[in-house]
Design an enzyme around this catalytic site. Structure first.
Site, PDB file in Angstrom:
ATOM      1  N   LYS A 170      14.848 148.222  71.988  1.00  0.00           N
ATOM      2  CA  LYS A 170      14.805 146.856  72.539  1.00  0.00           C
ATOM      3  C   LYS A 170      13.886 145.966  71.683  1.00  0.00           C
ATOM      4  O   LYS A 170      14.172 144.786  71.455  1.00  0.00           O
ATOM      5  CB  LYS A 170      14.306 146.936  73.989  1.00  0.00           C
ATOM      6  CG  LYS A 170      14.056 145.608  74.662  1.00  0.00           C
ATOM      7  CD  LYS A 170      15.319 144.790  74.862  1.00  0.00           C
ATOM      8  CE  LYS A 170      15.005 143.430  75.453  1.00  0.00           C
ATOM      9  NZ  LYS A 170      16.123 142.502  75.383  1.00  0.00           N
TER      10      LYS A 170
HETATM   11  P1  NAP Z   1      10.808 136.196  85.130  1.00  0.00           P
HETATM   12  O1  NAP Z   1      11.918 135.388  85.669  1.00  0.00           O
HETATM   13  O2  NAP Z   1       9.586 135.519  84.633  1.00  0.00           O
HETATM   14  O3  NAP Z   1      10.405 137.252  86.274  1.00  0.00           O
HETATM   15  C1  NAP Z   1       9.263 138.047  86.161  1.00  0.00           C
HETATM   16  C2  NAP Z   1       9.136 138.945  87.378  1.00  0.00           C
HETATM   17  O4  NAP Z   1       7.930 139.725  87.239  1.00  0.00           O
HETATM   18  C3  NAP Z   1       9.006 138.165  88.704  1.00  0.00           C
HETATM   19  O5  NAP Z   1       9.677 138.892  89.704  1.00  0.00           O
HETATM   20  C4  NAP Z   1       7.497 138.196  88.934  1.00  0.00           C
HETATM   21  O6  NAP Z   1       7.127 138.086  90.290  1.00  0.00           O
HETATM   22  C5  NAP Z   1       7.170 139.589  88.440  1.00  0.00           C
HETATM   23  N1  NAP Z   1       5.739 139.743  88.138  1.00  0.00           N
HETATM   24  C6  NAP Z   1       5.049 139.206  87.110  1.00  0.00           C
HETATM   25  N2  NAP Z   1       3.755 139.597  87.151  1.00  0.00           N
HETATM   26  C7  NAP Z   1       3.647 140.405  88.245  1.00  0.00           C
HETATM   27  C8  NAP Z   1       2.572 141.130  88.825  1.00  0.00           C
HETATM   28  N3  NAP Z   1       1.345 141.130  88.271  1.00  0.00           N
HETATM   29  N4  NAP Z   1       2.802 141.846  89.955  1.00  0.00           N
HETATM   30  C9  NAP Z   1       4.030 141.853  90.511  1.00  0.00           C
HETATM   31  N5  NAP Z   1       5.106 141.199  90.005  1.00  0.00           N
HETATM   32  C10 NAP Z   1       4.902 140.494  88.882  1.00  0.00           C
HETATM   33  O7  NAP Z   1      11.285 137.135  83.933  1.00  0.00           O
HETATM   34  P2  NAP Z   1      12.734 137.663  83.548  1.00  0.00           P
HETATM   35  O8  NAP Z   1      13.353 136.715  82.583  1.00  0.00           O
HETATM   36  O9  NAP Z   1      13.480 138.105  84.750  1.00  0.00           O
HETATM   37  O10 NAP Z   1      12.322 138.934  82.668  1.00  0.00           O
HETATM   38  C11 NAP Z   1      11.840 140.128  83.242  1.00  0.00           C
HETATM   39  C12 NAP Z   1      11.682 141.160  82.118  1.00  0.00           C
HETATM   40  O11 NAP Z   1      12.948 141.354  81.496  1.00  0.00           O
HETATM   41  C13 NAP Z   1      10.727 140.736  80.999  1.00  0.00           C
HETATM   42  O12 NAP Z   1      10.078 141.873  80.506  1.00  0.00           O
HETATM   43  C14 NAP Z   1      11.671 140.149  79.935  1.00  0.00           C
HETATM   44  O13 NAP Z   1      11.111 140.232  78.654  1.00  0.00           O
HETATM   45  C15 NAP Z   1      12.870 141.073  80.106  1.00  0.00           C
HETATM   46  N6  NAP Z   1      14.176 140.500  79.724  1.00  0.00           N
HETATM   47  C16 NAP Z   1      14.499 139.196  80.057  1.00  0.00           C
HETATM   48  C17 NAP Z   1      15.747 138.701  79.686  1.00  0.00           C
HETATM   49  C18 NAP Z   1      16.164 137.291  80.008  1.00  0.00           C
HETATM   50  O14 NAP Z   1      17.126 136.831  79.369  1.00  0.00           O
HETATM   51  N7  NAP Z   1      15.541 136.565  80.930  1.00  0.00           N
HETATM   52  C19 NAP Z   1      16.663 139.538  79.037  1.00  0.00           C
HETATM   53  C20 NAP Z   1      16.325 140.848  78.756  1.00  0.00           C
HETATM   54  C21 NAP Z   1      15.071 141.331  79.113  1.00  0.00           C
HETATM   55  P3  NAP Z   1       6.687 136.656  90.910  1.00  0.00           P
HETATM   56  O15 NAP Z   1       7.967 135.980  91.298  1.00  0.00           O
HETATM   57  O16 NAP Z   1       5.834 137.023  92.055  1.00  0.00           O
HETATM   58  O17 NAP Z   1       5.926 135.927  89.834  1.00  0.00           O
END
Ligand code: NAP
Length: 288
Positions: A170
């Protein structure tokens, strides 16, 4: 089988929705309560605490922002691993660095939890359409047990190797994604300066063999000045940082990725972290 999904952000919400569509016995949890979760008229249980979320689960999927968040939830202050059933599976889909996945697997083993690193390739729309590609590291038997559920969220499950190899792959993919986006943006801006219309370049360049195929979609967003978030720029910066840490750990120089990381750092500092990562174009356009 009881399945739990932790982390209902951009990706987690779509992934969990696909498990729900397949009538899985599903419990979901998010740190912050979310209004209008798309689980109305389903049997999905929305847990109020991590303990309620994981205590009966056979497989726990997590999709959290950073290694720090994963640590906090599973073996830091929340100690979720200690609340899970022995022999359950924890499949961490968050994008983290491989050495962190190795540490997570060790922490999991202390509680007899079986760990998989299972990050995904594909953004919000592929997540919605169950078209993600899973890069999985871990024991083949454990991968086999989790595969039916990953299949509900993705179109391909790649078992890359032992623990940490999913996270490793990744890291490479996102390094290339960031750099392809950046060079595409630079080329369009230079062309524009040389007097070739920006719209012409945005239409033409993605169709040439020199461009990464995903630039077609990003070119359309740039044309519409629409940077609504699919993959947050702040997480791309995080992934480049994790690649840099990893390169240090394995003693491998990383020239262009480190330069790219700093440009994403500037854009993040400039307040663009919660725009889509393609907003690196907007950042460069502003500073040109
Ligand atoms: P996001 O929308 O920012 O969501 C992040 C999640 O993590 C939320 O549910 C947040 O909860 C939770 N979180 C953050 N800090 C936390 C903590 N200390 N304790 C508990 N929960 C916590 O991010 P996303 O885009 O879905 O991405 C999630 C992961 O997938 C990341 O590692 C990203 O690099 C990876 N990813 C993303 C994509 C994409 O296109 N978006 C694609 C592939 C991989 P709250 O709502 O409470 O803040």
């Amino acid at each position: 089988m009881k399945i739990t999904f932790i982390g209902l952000g951009i990706m987690g919400t779509e992934m969990a929705s696909n498990l729900a569509k397949n009538n899985v016995n599903l419990t979901v949890y998010n740190r912050t309560a979310i209004e209008n979760l798309p689980f109305k008229n389903t049997n999905v249980t929305i847990a109020d605490s991590l303990e309620d979320a994981v205590k009966d689960a056979d497989i726990v999927f997590s999709m959290l922002s950073t290694p720090k968040a994963v640590e906090e939830v599973f073996f830091g202050q929340e100690k979720t691993l200690s609340l899970m059933k022995k022999n359950a599976i924890w499949a961490d889909c968050s994008t983290v660095n491989p050495s962190f996945s190795l540490q997570a697997a060790k922490e999991a083993a202390l509680y007899q939890i079986r760990f998989l690193d299972a990050p995904v390739s594909g953004s919000k729309i592929p997540a919605k359409n169950a078209e993600l590609i899973f890069f999985v590291g871990g024991d083949a038997g454990v991968v086999k047990e989790a595969t039916p559920y990953m299949n509900m969220m993705g179109k391909e499950i790649l078992h890359v190797g032992d623990t940490g190899k999913g996270a490793s792959l990744k890291m490479l993919v996102n390094m290339m994604l960031a750099q392809s986006m950046l060079i595409f943006a630079e080329a369009v801006l230079l062309g524009d300066k040389m007097g070739i219309s920006k719209d012409f370049l945005l239409d033409l360049l993605p169709n040439l063999p020199v461009s990464a195929p995903f630039t077609k979609v990003k070119a359309a967003s740039i044309k519409n000045d629409n940077y609504d978030v699919q993959f947050p720029l702040e997480w791309m910066h995080k992934d480049l940082h994790l690649a840099a840490i990893t390169a240090y750990e394995v003693n491998q120089p990383l020239y262009i990725a480190n330069l790219t990381k700093e440009i994403f750092a500037e854009a993040n500092k400039d307040g663009m972290g919660r725009l889509d990562f393609s907003a690196i174009f907007k950042y460069l356009e502003k500073t040109k």
